[in-house]
Scaffold this motif. Structure first.
Motif, PDB file in Angstrom:
ATOM      1  N   LEU A 152       0.747  -1.126  -0.102  1.00 57.37           N
ATOM      2  CA  LEU A 152      -0.031   0.018   0.012  1.00 57.37           C
ATOM      3  C   LEU A 152       0.765   1.214   0.080  1.00 57.37           C
ATOM      4  N   HIS A 153       1.972   1.369   0.865  1.00 58.01           N
ATOM      5  CA  HIS A 153       2.702   2.350   1.152  1.00 58.01           C
ATOM      6  C   HIS A 153       3.407   2.662  -0.303  1.00 58.01           C
ATOM      7  N   LEU A 154       3.945   1.588  -0.987  1.00 60.09           N
ATOM      8  CA  LEU A 154       4.748   1.634  -2.176  1.00 60.09           C
ATOM      9  C   LEU A 154       3.929   1.986  -3.291  1.00 60.09           C
ATOM     10  N   THR A 155       2.536   2.045  -3.301  1.00 64.84           N
ATOM     11  CA  THR A 155       1.979   2.295  -4.767  1.00 64.84           C
ATOM     12  C   THR A 155       1.266   3.732  -4.377  1.00 64.84           C
ATOM     13  N   ALA A 156       1.803   4.526  -3.223  1.00 62.27           N
ATOM     14  CA  ALA A 156       1.397   5.934  -3.258  1.00 62.27           C
ATOM     15  C   ALA A 156       2.101   6.661  -4.306  1.00 62.27           C
ATOM     16  N   SER A 157       1.898   7.869  -4.674  1.00 63.79           N
ATOM     17  CA  SER A 157       2.383   8.544  -5.883  1.00 63.79           C
ATOM     18  C   SER A 157       3.633   8.639  -5.806  1.00 63.79           C
ATOM     19  N   THR A 158       4.595   9.012  -4.771  1.00 61.49           N
ATOM     20  CA  THR A 158       5.896   9.243  -4.637  1.00 61.49           C
ATOM     21  C   THR A 158       6.768   7.874  -4.966  1.00 61.49           C
ATOM     22  N   PRO A 159       6.425   6.997  -4.335  1.00 60.50           N
ATOM     23  CA  PRO A 159       7.005   5.514  -4.426  1.00 60.50           C
ATOM     24  C   PRO A 159       6.867   4.983  -5.667  1.00 60.50           C
ATOM     25  N   ALA A 160       5.646   5.297  -6.040  1.00 65.42           N
ATOM     26  CA  ALA A 160       5.348   4.742  -7.642  1.00 65.42           C
ATOM     27  C   ALA A 160       5.937   5.487  -8.585  1.00 65.42           C
ATOM     28  N   SER A 161       6.737   6.264  -8.227  1.00 63.13           N
ATOM     29  CA  SER A 161       7.637   7.128  -9.228  1.00 63.13           C
ATOM     30  C   SER A 161       9.335   6.495  -9.401  1.00 63.13           C
ATOM     31  N   ILE A 162       9.293   5.542  -8.751  1.00 61.38           N
ATOM     32  CA  ILE A 162      10.601   5.129  -8.782  1.00 61.38           C
ATOM     33  C   ILE A 162      10.804   3.820  -9.633  1.00 61.38           C
ATOM     34  N   ASP A 163      11.803   3.395  -9.802  1.00 61.74           N
ATOM     35  CA  ASP A 163      12.072   2.216 -10.994  1.00 61.74           C
ATOM     36  C   ASP A 163      11.468   0.740 -10.205  1.00 61.74           C
ATOM     37  N   ASP A 164      10.536   0.108 -10.974  1.00 61.47           N
ATOM     38  CA  ASP A 164      10.036  -1.063 -10.400  1.00 61.47           C
ATOM     39  C   ASP A 164      10.921  -2.068  -9.546  1.00 61.47           C
ATOM     40  N   ALA A 165      12.362  -2.416 -10.164  1.00 63.68           N
ATOM     41  CA  ALA A 165      13.176  -3.102  -9.504  1.00 63.68           C
ATOM     42  C   ALA A 165      13.623  -2.517  -7.953  1.00 63.68           C
ATOM     43  N   GLU A 166      13.912  -1.153  -8.096  1.00 66.45           N
ATOM     44  CA  GLU A 166      14.121  -0.587  -6.589  1.00 66.45           C
ATOM     45  C   GLU A 166      12.843  -0.746  -5.859  1.00 66.45           C
ATOM     46  N   ARG A 167      11.693  -0.487  -6.343  1.00 71.42           N
ATOM     47  CA  ARG A 167      10.531  -0.801  -5.402  1.00 71.42           C
ATOM     48  C   ARG A 167      10.536  -2.071  -5.024  1.00 71.42           C
ATOM     49  N   ALA A 168      10.824  -3.064  -5.692  1.00 72.81           N
ATOM     50  CA  ALA A 168      10.557  -4.369  -5.484  1.00 72.81           C
ATOM     51  C   ALA A 168      11.778  -4.874  -4.213  1.00 72.81           C
ATOM     52  N   ALA A 169      12.996  -4.319  -4.318  1.00 69.03           N
ATOM     53  CA  ALA A 169      14.046  -4.458  -3.374  1.00 69.03           C
ATOM     54  C   ALA A 169      13.609  -3.992  -2.107  1.00 69.03           C
ATOM     55  N   ILE A 170      13.027  -2.699  -2.145  1.00 70.59           N
ATOM     56  CA  ILE A 170      12.573  -2.255  -0.843  1.00 70.59           C
ATOM     57  C   ILE A 170      11.399  -2.833  -0.375  1.00 70.59           C
ATOM     58  N   ALA A 171      10.522  -3.652  -0.947  1.00 73.99           N
ATOM     59  CA  ALA A 171       9.700  -4.094  -0.429  1.00 73.99           C
ATOM     60  C   ALA A 171      10.139  -5.520   0.105  1.00 73.99           C
TER      61      ALA A 171
END
Length: 196
Positions: A152-171
């Protein structure tokens, strides 16, 4: 009716259950592809509709990103006389439950925020700037898994702006830090304004 900055159309769908005609406007091609029915490419500052086209404009979870002066002029242009603007803002436990997220995950979110914004996670008082009335507040309690709360937090507008691979690594880093489930207090605020 217009759903402005419609995203993937969740609010659009809810509005269509209540109103005969609902138009969606969304700048992102990928998000707009999920919207069923009439949807146009456009922004709050350049709405692709003729003057006095709709009775009301609804904005869910996006108004704080607008260039308010330009957006309000555009909304005033496309709304019929006496029409209105409704703005929905929602918080997912951040203010009501401090310390909800583990600090390493919060640090990742703060670092992403700093890339796109100057200063802390506080927006100017867009309610006063836009001359909005309200709020009407609605509170729900939601049980959510730790994994879903991260997503949920990673789909907010600012995190959604980063690269998919980086978002997946944070998750992947955050999932093991979370509790199995959370009871989350969700607060929804509704603001409004009418146009002459």
């Amino acid at each position: 009716m217009l759903d402005l900055a419609a995203g993937t159309g969740k609010l659009t769908t809810a509005l269509r259950e209540r109103f005969a005609q609902v138009i969606a406007v969304e700048p992102d091609d990928g998000m707009r592809a999920y919207i069923e029915g009439e949807a146009h490419a456009g922004t709050a500052e350049r709405i692709p509709l003729a003057d006095a086209t709709v009775d009301a404009v609804f904005v869910g979870e996006a108004f704080h990103w607008f260039d308010w002066e330009r957006a309000l002029a555009e909304i005033g242009r496309i709304v019929r006389p006496g029409g209105g603007l409704a703005v929905i803002a929602r918080s997912w436990g951040e203010q009501e439950q401090p310390g909800l997220l583990p600090q390493p995950f919060r640090d990742d979110l703060d670092e992403i925020w700093a890339r796109f914004h100057e200063g802390p996670r506080d927006f100017p008082d867009w309610v006063a700037i836009a001359g909005l009335a309200g709020p009407e507040r609605y509170v729900d309690e939601v049980r959510i898994s730790g994994r879903d709360l991260v997503d949920l937090h990673l789909t907010a507008s600012t995190p959604a702006s980063i690269d998919d691979a980086e978002r997946a690594a944070i998750a992947a880093r955050a999932y093991p830090l979370m509790e199995p489930e959370y009871d989350l207090r969700v607060e929804t605020e509704l603001y409004w304004r009418t146009f002459p």
